[in-house]
Write a protein that holds these residues in place. Structure first.
Motif, PDB file in Angstrom:
ATOM      1  N   ALA A 145      -5.938  33.109  79.662  1.00  0.00           N
ATOM      2  CA  ALA A 145      -5.204  32.300  78.679  1.00  0.00           C
ATOM      3  C   ALA A 145      -3.959  33.044  78.177  1.00  0.00           C
ATOM      4  O   ALA A 145      -3.125  32.482  77.483  1.00  0.00           O
ATOM      5  CB  ALA A 145      -6.121  31.931  77.519  1.00  0.00           C
ATOM      6  N   LYS A 146      -3.846  34.321  78.540  1.00  0.00           N
ATOM      7  CA  LYS A 146      -2.692  35.118  78.087  1.00  0.00           C
ATOM      8  C   LYS A 146      -1.527  34.986  79.069  1.00  0.00           C
ATOM      9  O   LYS A 146      -1.756  34.921  80.279  1.00  0.00           O
ATOM     10  CB  LYS A 146      -3.081  36.598  78.047  1.00  0.00           C
ATOM     11  N   THR A 147      -0.297  35.031  78.570  1.00  0.00           N
ATOM     12  CA  THR A 147       0.841  34.948  79.500  1.00  0.00           C
ATOM     13  C   THR A 147       1.018  36.293  80.217  1.00  0.00           C
ATOM     14  O   THR A 147       0.516  37.329  79.760  1.00  0.00           O
ATOM     15  CB  THR A 147       2.177  34.610  78.797  1.00  0.00           C
ATOM     16  N   ILE A 148       1.777  36.229  81.311  1.00  0.00           N
ATOM     17  CA  ILE A 148       1.969  37.419  82.151  1.00  0.00           C
ATOM     18  C   ILE A 148       3.300  38.121  81.838  1.00  0.00           C
ATOM     19  O   ILE A 148       3.703  39.036  82.557  1.00  0.00           O
ATOM     20  CB  ILE A 148       1.874  37.081  83.663  1.00  0.00           C
ATOM     21  N   GLU A 172      -2.000  27.679  80.912  1.00  0.00           N
ATOM     22  CA  GLU A 172      -0.721  27.309  80.300  1.00  0.00           C
ATOM     23  C   GLU A 172       0.446  27.946  81.051  1.00  0.00           C
ATOM     24  O   GLU A 172       0.271  28.856  81.862  1.00  0.00           O
ATOM     25  CB  GLU A 172      -0.673  27.791  78.838  1.00  0.00           C
ATOM     26  N   PHE A 173       1.652  27.484  80.682  1.00  0.00           N
ATOM     27  CA  PHE A 173       2.942  27.997  81.148  1.00  0.00           C
ATOM     28  C   PHE A 173       2.919  29.537  81.246  1.00  0.00           C
ATOM     29  O   PHE A 173       2.612  30.219  80.265  1.00  0.00           O
ATOM     30  CB  PHE A 173       3.954  27.538  80.095  1.00  0.00           C
ATOM     31  N   ARG A 174       3.222  30.036  82.419  1.00  0.00           N
ATOM     32  CA  ARG A 174       3.364  31.482  82.659  1.00  0.00           C
ATOM     33  C   ARG A 174       2.119  32.315  82.339  1.00  0.00           C
ATOM     34  O   ARG A 174       2.223  33.431  81.840  1.00  0.00           O
ATOM     35  CB  ARG A 174       4.575  32.037  81.896  1.00  0.00           C
ATOM     36  N   GLY A 185      12.608  29.671  85.075  1.00  0.00           N
ATOM     37  CA  GLY A 185      12.095  31.043  85.037  1.00  0.00           C
ATOM     38  C   GLY A 185      12.324  31.617  86.424  1.00  0.00           C
ATOM     39  O   GLY A 185      13.202  31.140  87.158  1.00  0.00           O
ATOM     40  N   TYR A 186      11.525  32.610  86.814  1.00  0.00           N
ATOM     41  CA  TYR A 186      11.679  33.158  88.166  1.00  0.00           C
ATOM     42  C   TYR A 186      10.910  32.289  89.161  1.00  0.00           C
ATOM     43  O   TYR A 186       9.715  32.044  88.984  1.00  0.00           O
ATOM     44  CB  TYR A 186      11.146  34.591  88.228  1.00  0.00           C
ATOM     45  N   ASP A 187      11.606  31.812  90.164  1.00  0.00           N
ATOM     46  CA  ASP A 187      10.983  31.066  91.261  1.00  0.00           C
ATOM     47  C   ASP A 187      11.929  31.197  92.452  1.00  0.00           C
ATOM     48  O   ASP A 187      12.505  30.219  92.920  1.00  0.00           O
ATOM     49  CB  ASP A 187      10.772  29.594  90.859  1.00  0.00           C
ATOM     50  N   HIS A 188      12.112  32.428  92.889  1.00  0.00           N
ATOM     51  CA  HIS A 188      13.145  32.755  93.868  1.00  0.00           C
ATOM     52  C   HIS A 188      12.603  33.727  94.922  1.00  0.00           C
ATOM     53  O   HIS A 188      11.599  34.390  94.697  1.00  0.00           O
ATOM     54  CB  HIS A 188      14.339  33.426  93.172  1.00  0.00           C
ATOM     55  N   SER A 208       7.021  32.937  88.522  1.00  0.00           N
ATOM     56  CA  SER A 208       6.426  33.341  87.243  1.00  0.00           C
ATOM     57  C   SER A 208       5.577  32.244  86.594  1.00  0.00           C
ATOM     58  O   SER A 208       5.435  32.214  85.367  1.00  0.00           O
ATOM     59  CB  SER A 208       7.516  33.851  86.291  1.00  0.00           C
ATOM     60  N   GLY A 209       5.012  31.370  87.404  1.00  0.00           N
ATOM     61  CA  GLY A 209       4.051  30.376  86.896  1.00  0.00           C
ATOM     62  C   GLY A 209       4.677  29.355  85.962  1.00  0.00           C
ATOM     63  O   GLY A 209       4.045  28.905  84.998  1.00  0.00           O
ATOM     64  N   ASN A 210       5.928  28.943  86.288  1.00  0.00           N
ATOM     65  CA  ASN A 210       6.676  28.055  85.381  1.00  0.00           C
ATOM     66  C   ASN A 210       6.195  26.613  85.397  1.00  0.00           C
ATOM     67  O   ASN A 210       6.559  25.837  84.517  1.00  0.00           O
ATOM     68  CB  ASN A 210       8.165  28.094  85.740  1.00  0.00           C
TER      69      ASN A 210
END
Ligand code: BGC
Length: 385
Positions: free
Chosen positions: A224-227, A341-343, A284-287, A324-326
């Protein structure tokens, strides 16, 4: 007389050594098989029963894989106190993997990982239309890509470490791709806490191939924590900027001085919300980063300060998609409580560049009959105190 005696002694010694070697081999083979457990996992809507394979190494690290999508449903790694916890995102209910797996959690991706622009490409003078499942583009092999297929799984009997051999044959024309493609993937859990993934494929007609693994990591032990607090380093001086639909523009841009510079380790969240056109396009990062060097090499390192967990990535591929899990949107429960959740997870998908079949300046992803596609990636876990 003396000579004969010596000979006899030598023969006897060789016999004893030979027997004990054989015993050792048998013993290690036996242990390896004992280190792979098979159990019932779930039943699909079409009544197919899915099995789960649990691999355990000598330290007690565990890898769980199902024969649907070759999906990794769990992978544990130690923290600085030696506590093994699950570090890959996943669903709590088997049916969420079977009914769409919208985030591609843990799955084997093919025939072409990442995007192909306008869901088409030309090969040997012929245009192929492939499944359009991501706006105008094709993503991760199409809606019915390899992540939705039944993989045949066999534990490998003579392997040094617990190893699974996954095989799948993709029919000529499947999702629009030409050629019957025979794919073999090995998952090995080594005693130095590494997950090794080896890919091989052959075809009977010219085709394109770009296989990858879509595990999302969160090294905190709490999904449940963001990265954003994970510190990441990527050995890449350049990345591939994208257009609005996340297709590379063709430019190979230096990361220096931009939020895309991970040449020196920094928290994922440090620059993620910068006012940057590329970060806006990716949410976010998705590259894809153009990895320095070639051949099998260290390409990335992730460190989670609180737990002390470290993950190093090695590959022989030219690129890595750092995502980054966007698009995680909190619709599903995590395995440790709360929502995805988001990220709350990130991927480091080793691969050839997106849209290579349409971009002649990128390394080729074409596979011809008589050639063998081969790639390897290692995710190695350790701790930093
Ligand atoms: C892609 C993302 C996509 C995700 C799907 C990643 O490999 O880069 O754009 O949304 O897969 O889960």
């Amino acid at each position: 007389m003396k000579i004969i005696n010596y000979n006899l002694i030598i023969i006897a010694l060789l016999f004893v050594v030979g027997c004990s070697k054989k015993e050792n081999n048998n013993q290690s083979q036996k242990e390896n098989m004992e280190n792979i457990q098979v159990s019932d996992y779930g039943v699909t809507a079409k009544d197919d029963s899915i099995k789960k394979y649990t691999l355990t190494n000598k330290n007690g690290m565990k890898l769980e894989v199902i024969n649907f999508g070759g999906i990794i449903t769990s992978l544990t790694a130690p923290d600085k106190n030696g506590k093994y916890e699950d570090v890959v995102l996943g669903f709590t209910k088997p049916e969420d993997y079977f009914n769409g797996n919208p985030y591609y959690f843990g799955a084997l991706i093919g025939r072409y990982g990442n995007r192909i622009a306008n869901a088409k490409f030309a090969l040997e003078g012929k245009t192929y239309n492939i499944d359009k499942n991501d706006g105008p583009n094709s993503l991760h092999g199409g809606k019915e890509g390899f992540h939705t297929k039944f993989w045949n799984i066999e534990p490998v009997k003579d392997a040094k470490f617990p190893t699974l051999k996954l095989t799948y044959t993709s029919a000529d024309g499947e999702e629009g791709y030409p050629g019957k493609l025979s794919v073999t993937v090995l998952y090995t859990l080594t005693d130095d806490n590494a997950l090794e993934i080896s890919y091989e494929a052959t075809t009977d007609k010219a085709t394109v191939v770009n296989l990858t693994q879509h595990s999302y990591f969160n090294l905190s032990g709490n999904f449940a924590k963001t990265i954003t607090d994970h510190e990441l380093q990527i050995n890449a001086d350049k990345f591939l900027p994208v257009n609005e639909t996340l297709i590379p523009t063709g430019e190979q841009k230096a990361v220096k001085g931009s939020p895309f510079d991970f040449t020196v380790s920094k928290p994922i969240g440090k620059d993620i919300n910068s006012d940057d056109d590329q970060l806006k396009k990716g949410k976010g990062y998705d590259h894809n980063w153009i990895l320095n060097g070639s051949g099998m090499r260290n390409i990335a390192k992730v460190y989670h300060p609180q737990s002390g967990r470290v993950m190093e990535v090695l590959t022989d591929e030219p690129g890595v998609q750092f995502y980054s899990g966007n698009f995680l949107d909190g619709k599903f429960d995590t395995k440790t409580g709360g929502k995805n959740e988001f990220r709350t997870g990130f991927c480091l998908e080793t691969q050839h560049f997106p849209d290579s079949p349409n971009q002649p300046s990128f390394p080729s992803t074409e596979l011809k009959p008589g050639q063998k596609y081969q790639a390897k990636t290692i995710y190695k876990f350790s701790v930093k105190k």
